[in-house]
Design a protein around this motif. Structure first.
Motif, PDB file in Angstrom:
ATOM      1  N   VAL A  16      23.562 -25.357 -37.911  1.00  0.00           N
ATOM      2  CA  VAL A  16      23.738 -26.629 -37.210  1.00  0.00           C
ATOM      3  C   VAL A  16      22.485 -26.922 -36.385  1.00  0.00           C
ATOM      4  N   ASP A  17      21.962 -28.138 -36.540  1.00  0.00           N
ATOM      5  CA  ASP A  17      20.780 -28.559 -35.791  1.00  0.00           C
ATOM      6  C   ASP A  17      21.111 -29.554 -34.690  1.00  0.00           C
ATOM      7  N   ALA A  18      22.284 -30.181 -34.785  1.00  0.00           N
ATOM      8  CA  ALA A  18      22.705 -31.155 -33.776  1.00  0.00           C
ATOM      9  C   ALA A  18      24.203 -31.383 -33.931  1.00  0.00           C
ATOM     10  N   ILE A  19      24.797 -31.966 -32.908  1.00  0.00           N
ATOM     11  CA  ILE A  19      26.191 -32.390 -32.965  1.00  0.00           C
ATOM     12  C   ILE A  19      26.202 -33.872 -32.641  1.00  0.00           C
ATOM     13  N   SER A  20      26.988 -34.617 -33.403  1.00  0.00           N
ATOM     14  CA  SER A  20      27.016 -36.062 -33.245  1.00  0.00           C
ATOM     15  C   SER A  20      28.353 -36.523 -32.680  1.00  0.00           C
ATOM     16  N   THR A  96      23.462 -36.585 -31.270  1.00  0.00           N
ATOM     17  CA  THR A  96      23.192 -37.902 -31.841  1.00  0.00           C
ATOM     18  C   THR A  96      24.454 -38.760 -31.737  1.00  0.00           C
ATOM     19  N   LEU A  97      24.278 -40.021 -31.993  1.00  0.00           N
ATOM     20  CA  LEU A  97      25.382 -40.968 -32.026  1.00  0.00           C
ATOM     21  C   LEU A  97      25.532 -41.442 -33.463  1.00  0.00           C
ATOM     22  N   ASP A  98      26.694 -41.189 -34.044  1.00  0.00           N
ATOM     23  CA  ASP A  98      26.987 -41.566 -35.431  1.00  0.00           C
ATOM     24  C   ASP A  98      25.933 -41.059 -36.427  1.00  0.00           C
ATOM     25  N   HIS A  99      25.412 -39.875 -36.181  1.00  0.00           N
ATOM     26  CA  HIS A  99      24.426 -39.230 -37.060  1.00  0.00           C
ATOM     27  C   HIS A  99      23.157 -40.055 -37.218  1.00  0.00           C
ATOM     28  N   GLU A 100      22.881 -40.936 -36.270  1.00  0.00           N
ATOM     29  CA  GLU A 100      21.698 -41.773 -36.405  1.00  0.00           C
ATOM     30  C   GLU A 100      20.758 -41.609 -35.222  1.00  0.00           C
ATOM     31  N   PHE A 155      35.406 -40.736 -30.935  1.00  0.00           N
ATOM     32  CA  PHE A 155      36.613 -39.942 -30.707  1.00  0.00           C
ATOM     33  C   PHE A 155      36.435 -38.459 -30.978  1.00  0.00           C
ATOM     34  N   GLY A 156      35.366 -38.102 -31.652  1.00  0.00           N
ATOM     35  CA  GLY A 156      35.221 -36.705 -32.024  1.00  0.00           C
ATOM     36  C   GLY A 156      33.779 -36.305 -32.248  1.00  0.00           C
ATOM     37  N   LEU A 157      33.630 -35.078 -32.750  1.00  0.00           N
ATOM     38  CA  LEU A 157      32.316 -34.484 -32.949  1.00  0.00           C
ATOM     39  C   LEU A 157      32.109 -34.186 -34.424  1.00  0.00           C
ATOM     40  N   SER A 158      30.868 -34.214 -34.854  1.00  0.00           N
ATOM     41  CA  SER A 158      30.521 -33.920 -36.230  1.00  0.00           C
ATOM     42  C   SER A 158      29.186 -33.195 -36.245  1.00  0.00           C
ATOM     43  N   ILE A 159      29.132 -32.083 -36.979  1.00  0.00           N
ATOM     44  CA  ILE A 159      27.894 -31.304 -37.002  1.00  0.00           C
ATOM     45  C   ILE A 159      26.862 -31.926 -37.924  1.00  0.00           C
ATOM     46  N   GLU A 160      25.601 -31.585 -37.663  1.00  0.00           N
ATOM     47  CA  GLU A 160      24.490 -31.930 -38.540  1.00  0.00           C
ATOM     48  C   GLU A 160      23.746 -30.640 -38.823  1.00  0.00           C
ATOM     49  N   GLY A 161      23.386 -30.413 -40.076  1.00  0.00           N
ATOM     50  CA  GLY A 161      22.655 -29.203 -40.394  1.00  0.00           C
ATOM     51  C   GLY A 161      22.442 -29.019 -41.874  1.00  0.00           C
TER      52      GLY A 161
END
Length: 187
Positions: A16-20, A96-100, A155-161
């Motif tokens: 994981v490199d970030a959480i959105s 990040t916000l909405d993976h952007e 409403f929630g979190l989503s990983i980026e990686g």
């Protein structure tokens, strides 16, 4: 539909490199905003804290891309590796916000793996499976707090990686894994 297990083969490259902050988390678990009076989804100007699941083990996550449609999942071991690598790499402010858009002033201040039903995530009203990576954020960014969290846009979190595919599971393994994730129902 096929199921692919994602793994971390090389911690320097994978993980994981970030959480959105997102409106619709792929793991289907919303965060809660903490109130000074009681734990609930509330907007508390003093604390500005949110808590939620970053990643759940064995949760089939729908994906669609160049490889077609499939479900991805992470084992308990990989979830723990993600959580540990995230902290070891000092990525707590990578949000990040909405993976952007990368956002400033939003920081992970607590991170842990749920190890029992007596976990503190239960105290916060989260019904998560054992092995879930839970994070608590401090939101100092006025725009993110007011225009996204308070306004009810995220409403929630989503990983980026980046992850490796362990294997493409057989049809029987795919069915068993999908059923296991559905039976757990996020528990």
């Amino acid at each position: 539909m096929r199921i692919v297990e994602f793994i971390i083969e090389d911690e320097e490259v994978n993980g994981v490199d970030a959480i959105s902050f997102v409106e619709h988390p792929a793991i289907e678990s919303n965060f809660v905003a903490l109130s000074k009076e009681k734990v609930k989804f509330a907007k508390d100007e003093e604390r500005r804290m949110i808590i939620g699941a970053a990643l759940m083990p064995d949760k089939p996550i729908y994906r669609s891309g160049e490889e077609g449609e499939y479900y991805a999942l992470f084992s308990k071991k990989t979830v723990a590796q993600c959580a540990h690598r995230y902290l070891k790499q000092s990525l707590q402010a990578e949000t990040t916000l909405d993976h952007e858009d990368k956002v400033e002033g939003v920081t992970v201040v607590e991170s842990w793996i749920k190890e029992s039903e007596n976990d503190k995530s239960v105290h916060f009203g989260l019904d998560l499976p054992i092995g879930t990576w839970v994070v608590m954020y401090k939101v100092d960014n006025d725009t993110i707090w007011n225009d996204e969290v308070k306004a009810g846009k995220v409403f929630g979190l989503s990983i980026e990686g980046f992850f490796q595919d362990k294997k493409k599971l057989s049809k029987e393994e795919s069915i068993l894994s999908a059923l296991k994730g559905l039976i757990k129902g996020g528990k």
